[in-house]
Scaffold this active site. Structure first.
Site, short mmCIF file in Angstrom:
data_model
loop_
_atom_site.label_atom_id
_atom_site.label_comp_id
_atom_site.label_asym_id
_atom_site.label_seq_id
_atom_site.Cartn_x
_atom_site.Cartn_y
_atom_site.Cartn_z
N ASN A 188 0.61 -1.24 -0.19
CA ASN A 188 -0.26 0.02 0.05
C ASN A 188 0.05 1.11 0.19
O ASN A 188 0.66 1.97 0.89
CB ASN A 188 -1.05 -0.19 0.79
N ARG A 193 8.05 6.95 -2.61
CA ARG A 193 8.58 6.46 -0.70
C ARG A 193 8.46 5.47 -0.25
O ARG A 193 9.36 5.43 0.68
CB ARG A 193 6.62 6.48 -0.05
N ARG A 314 4.15 -1.09 8.50
CA ARG A 314 4.99 -1.83 8.10
C ARG A 314 6.04 -2.22 9.70
O ARG A 314 7.17 -3.38 9.26
CB ARG A 314 5.49 -1.87 7.35
N LYS A 361 1.76 -11.45 -3.35
CA LYS A 361 1.98 -10.27 -4.16
C LYS A 361 3.57 -10.06 -3.66
O LYS A 361 4.36 -10.42 -4.56
CB LYS A 361 1.11 -8.81 -4.05
N PRO A 378 3.39 -11.48 -10.00
CA PRO A 378 3.05 -10.26 -9.18
C PRO A 378 1.96 -10.15 -9.60
O PRO A 378 1.88 -9.09 -11.34
CB PRO A 378 4.58 -9.17 -8.68
N ASP A 380 -0.74 -7.36 -9.77
CA ASP A 380 -1.39 -5.76 -8.72
C ASP A 380 -2.31 -5.26 -9.96
O ASP A 380 -3.00 -6.12 -10.97
CB ASP A 380 0.12 -5.12 -8.94
N HIS A 382 -1.85 -2.96 -12.47
CA HIS A 382 -1.72 -2.87 -13.36
C HIS A 382 -2.04 -4.51 -14.72
O HIS A 382 -2.68 -4.11 -15.25
CB HIS A 382 -0.32 -2.40 -13.99
N PHE A 428 3.43 -6.08 -18.45
CA PHE A 428 3.51 -4.52 -17.25
C PHE A 428 4.55 -3.50 -17.09
O PHE A 428 3.69 -1.87 -16.73
CB PHE A 428 4.11 -5.14 -15.80
#
Length: 484
Positions: A188, A193, A314, A361, A378, A380, A382, A428
């Site tokens: 998330n 970041r 996290r 993921k 993976p 996601d 996209h 991707f």
């Protein structure tokens, strides 16, 4: 662009390269922002000019550049390093990339049909002769991407049409622990970041590296500042309220140690608009370099300290995963190595999901980017969207769940085979905002209507966030908007 020939001598090569790069960046519009495609084209032209100025030899022995001996169809740096696989690379104002591979600080440069590298420091027990092998291993150069791409183009029409625009989309072979903890940070989150989190983790717990003086004058690209929307301007906090993370309860990133940060309150007055683009082009210093901390070093990380460093929920996952790996019978490194060498993909993925903060993921990312599980895909936002559009239209309108993630993986593997994870990487990359904008209109996956989520992520709710599909910086719709 022309300069008197007698001024372009090899002793001034570094200055010449900087001038050419500056011209290629500014162009005829005096600093106007260029698209990535146009900028890359101009940089390639500049590099050819530099090669001619050096008498046809792009391997300048004085500056230490060495040929990796790999063509553009096998490796394109701009299609590999800044695409969400690794978060240790910094693009420079000259168009190169500087990053950390193990305990080496390395510069990478794209030539027209080669890749050059320059090592700025290495482990004390190693020598220059081992550099090429370490870099080749990191870039997975044993895999013949050209041959695989030919097979994929024959198997899939969309790949066949995309591949000429996106050559050299290569999968990295990262250190397993580094990759795993980096993607625990990605849950998330958005790429810029994640970069910051990974750098803070390295600065706080990793081993300092001391690159040579050739990096002193190198500067990294400063991302352009986006004008906030009226809604965001209204929500913007006063400068003296500090830095906030996504939970709006943890405003403590000022506690970062060993890594210089500049809080908003100390920022100088805004630069006039007509000077801003020029200053952005000049970039900013690269900063310090650190090796990624070992699992043993991460045992010193506490949830409290990590929260002070801005990791939010996290924090407990990083500390918990380090403890769980260290508790393995033969130790963390041996355990992860056994997942790489002895364990099939699905078993390795399941083993990783037993660790705190690791869902399907994140586990798939670690498997594909570090554990040699080449069929891992993976899934996601996209990948889900492109799969529904091109490969699994029967899933239209459904919400992304772990079970459906497996269905998408299986569908892509059925098309591309045992190296489906590599093929998916090109698909991707084509969905990333800056790449998608450069593709012909007919190759752009049309945007899909958003599925309204039943539950919003609650501040500080690590368990609830973990229950959602994680992402290598793309699963969160908000992160998608803020991408790049």
């Amino acid at each position: 662009h022309d300069t008197a020939p007698d001024t372009r001598v090899p002793s001034d090569a570094c200055m010449l390269r900087a001038v050419i790069a500056r011209i290629a960046t500014l162009g005829p519009f005096g600093g106007a922002r260029l698209s990535r495609t146009r900028h890359a084209r101009r940089r390639r032209i500049a590099l050819r000019g530099f090669t001619r100025a050096m008498g046809g030899n792009a391997r300048d022995e004085d500056s230490g550049w060495v040929s990796l001996g790999v063509g553009a169809k096998e490796l394109r740096l701009e299609n590999t390093l800044p695409t969400g696989q690794s978060f240790r690379w910094r693009e420079t104002t000259e168009g190169d990339y500087v990053g950390v591979i193990g305990q080496r600080v390395v510069s990478m440069r794209q030539a027209p049909d080669d890749v050059l590298y320059r090592v700025h420091c290495r482990p004390s027990s190693s020598s220059a002769s081992a550099d090429a092998a370490a870099i080749a291993d990191y870039f997975n150069l044993e895999v013949n991407l050209t041959a695989l791409s030919k097979q994929w183009a024959e198997a899939d029409e969309r790949f066949r049409r995309l591949e000429p625009f996106l050559p050299g989309c290569r999968m990295l072979r990262q250190d397993p622990a580094e990759c795993l903890f980096s993607f625990i940070c990605s849950s998330n989150n958005h790429i810029s970041r994640i970069h910051g989190m990974v750098e803070r983790l390295c600065a706080e717990y990793g081993t300092p590296l001391e690159p040579d003086d050739r990096l002193l004058s190198v500067r990294k690209v400063t991302p352009p500042k986006k004008t906030p929307t009226p809604k965001k301007q209204k929500q913007k906090r006063l400068p003296n309220e500090g830095v906030t993370d996504e939970n709006d309860k943890e405003r403590e990133e000022k506690g970062v140690s060993r890594l210089a940060t500049s809080p908003a309150s100390s920022a100088p007055p805004a630069t006039p608009t007509h000077l801003s683009s020029s200053l952005e082009t000049l970039g900013e210093p690269l900063g310090s370099f650190y090796a990624f901390p070992t699992t043993t070093q991460l045992l010193g990380a506490t949830e409290e300290r990590l929260r002070l460093l801005g990791f939010g929920y996290r924090a407990k996952f990083i500390a918990g995963a380090a403890a769980a790996l260290a508790a393995k019978e033969d130790g963390a490194d041996a355990y992860l190595l056994s997942l790489r060498e002895k364990t099939p993909y699905r078993e390795a993925q399941a083993a990783l999901t037993s660790l705190p903060g690791v869902g399907p993921k994140v586990a798939a990312c670690a498997c594909l980017f570090s554990l040699d599980k080449h069929a891992a895909v993976p899934v996601d936002t996209h990948v889900w969207q492109l799969a529904v559009e091109h490969y699994t239209p029967e899933l239209e309108g459904k919400s992304l769940t772990p079970k459906l993630m497996e269905k998408v993986e299986d569908a892509i593997v059925n098309v591309f085979g045992e190296y489906a994870g590599w093929a998916h990487n090109t698909l991707f990359v084509a969905e990333l905002a800056h790449v998608r904008a450069s593709l012909p209109e007919e190759l752009r996956t049309p945007p899909r209507a958003k599925v309204v989520k039943k539950e919003k992520r609650e501040a500080g709710s690590g368990a609830k966030a973990e229950s959602k599909p994680e992402s290598n910086a793309e699963s969160d719709p908000v992160a998608k908007k803020r991408k790049e």
